[in-house]
Enzyme design. Structure first.
Site, short mmCIF file in Angstrom:
data_model
loop_
_atom_site.label_atom_id
_atom_site.label_comp_id
_atom_site.label_asym_id
_atom_site.label_seq_id
_atom_site.Cartn_x
_atom_site.Cartn_y
_atom_site.Cartn_z
N THR A 48 0.83 -1.21 0.00
CA THR A 48 0.00 0.00 0.00
C THR A 48 0.86 1.25 0.00
O THR A 48 0.57 2.22 -0.71
CB THR A 48 -0.97 0.00 1.20
N CYS A 49 1.94 1.23 0.76
CA CYS A 49 2.82 2.40 0.84
C CYS A 49 3.46 2.71 -0.51
O CYS A 49 3.51 3.86 -0.94
CB CYS A 49 3.90 2.17 1.89
#
Length: 162
Positions: A48-49
């Site tokens: 996600t990052c």
């Protein structure tokens, strides 16, 4: 206690990734006299990052600068070597400042630490974004679920900047 709008950023020593390596900096001096967008991610290289959160800030870099932002910084509870590798991997080293909070000192001082030990990650920082003006928090967005990157995303912060 979690940092809030109107609070001053706590003064903690962290590492800023540079082309020459890691430079120790004081958060008080980093934010002094400037408008800075700061966003935190639970971990460099995590899906996600890397795929959702960071790209929005890179893609909207010019829009942030047009709204008077001096710097965009990403921080994570990772060491400076990992943050440096992530900066190169993402190609964002010329647009974002990569800040390493290896021992989670800054995350704890902000009151934004999260225990992700169940996932094997240990203490990390909650996913967030904020606008800091001369060391004072003016906008703050904290994700309820670490795997989401909407409330703390670039689009949300740009909307708040008007």
């Amino acid at each position: 206690m979690t940092i809030a709008i109107g609070d001053r950023i706590p003064d903690v020593t962290i590492k800023k990734v540079t082309a020459e390596g890691a430079e120790e900096i004081s958060t008080a001096s980093y934010f002094a006299g400037r408008r800075v967008v700061l966003f935190g991610v639970p971990g460099a290289f995590t899906p996600t990052c890397t795929n959702s959160h960071l790209p929005g800030f890179v893609e909207n870099y010019d829009a942030f600068v047009a709204r008077g932002i001096d710097s965009i910084a990403v921080m994570a509870v990772n060491d400076a070597f990992v943050m440096g590798a992530w900066a190169k991997f993402t190609g964002a080293q010329d647009k974002l400042d990569f800040l390493a909070d290896g021992n989670a000192d800054f995350a704890r001082a902000l009151g934004l630490e999260i225990d992700l030990s169940k996932g094997g990650l240990g203490t990390r920082v909650k996913r967030f974004s904020m606008l800091v003006e001369d060391g004072v928090v003016r906008q703050l967005n904290i994700e309820e679920i670490p795997s989401n990157a909407e409330a703390s995303g670039a689009a949300r912060l740009l909307q708040q900047l008007g």
